[in-house]
Design an enzyme around this catalytic site. Sequence first.
Site, PDB file in Angstrom:
ATOM      1  N   GLY A  15     -17.484  -1.461   5.307  1.00  0.00           N
ATOM      2  CA  GLY A  15     -17.667  -2.490   4.227  1.00  0.00           C
ATOM      3  C   GLY A  15     -19.311  -2.712   4.032  1.00  0.00           C
ATOM      4  N   ASN A 111     -12.497  -1.913  -9.160  1.00  0.00           N
ATOM      5  CA  ASN A 111     -12.601  -0.905  -8.076  1.00  0.00           C
ATOM      6  C   ASN A 111     -13.772  -0.318  -8.307  1.00  0.00           C
ATOM      7  OD1 ASN A 111     -11.444   0.545  -5.735  1.00  0.00           O
ATOM      8  ND2 ASN A 111     -11.140   2.103  -7.414  1.00  0.00           N
ATOM      9  N   HIS A 113     -15.240   3.592  -7.287  1.00  0.00           N
ATOM     10  CA  HIS A 113     -14.943   4.908  -7.048  1.00  0.00           C
ATOM     11  C   HIS A 113     -16.200   5.987  -6.910  1.00  0.00           C
ATOM     12  CE1 HIS A 113     -12.333   8.245  -6.542  1.00  0.00           C
ATOM     13  NE2 HIS A 113     -12.989   9.335  -7.491  1.00  0.00           N
TER      14      HIS A 113
END
Length: 208
Positions: A15, A111, A113
């Site tokens: 996280g 998202n 990446h």
Amino acid sequence: MSEKIKYAVMVSGGGTNLQAIIDAQAAGKIPHGELALVLSNVPDAYALERAKKAGIPAVAITKKGFTDHEAYEEEMIRQLDAAGIEFIVLAGFLAILSEDFVKHYERRMINIHPSLIPSFCGEGFYGLKVHEAALAKGVKVSGATVHFVNEIPDGGEIILQKAVRVFRNDTPEKLQLRIMKQAEWKLLPRATELCCKELAKAKAKKKK
Ligand code: GRF
């Protein structure tokens, strides 16, 4: 200012990207968003601790106990809806999401990446594998990409990208950390604010 957009961050691991968002939120850098839920598919993910420390509601929903993937995702959507979530940030969320789930949050889910898409992305490219592949190819720059999530793995429209230098003596671990520090932890909060701002604008327009 228009109403804030309630968003969730979905995680599976340490996280550090979630932490970057928590810190940016606390510093007033995500004025159009409100981090309202952290959802993990791994019960002992350290990301859940980070959420608790920051006083953010956090839940773990594991696939165990569900008869099939559909029921599992239905429960995720139920909890996201219950928290009033309008936007989702995937920050190291490693479970597969079905086409139905992705469609449900079309242009409302992003998202991060750890490469410059379309290089070193798609199925099988996660964690250190991405950086191993980049080093094996001998690229001189890599980086990170924030993109909308669609039904193709890492295939949605790109929102932000940042390049990071690769050095001759890099290891996958060194490169991973440099990309996180120089790109990921900056890009993800920025993209979160950009998207929340757009969604808040659209919401305000609808209300008129
Ligand atoms: C990051 O490298 C991110 O790009 C990828 O998964 C990793 C998550 O790391 N999608 P963390 O849990 O945010 O520390």
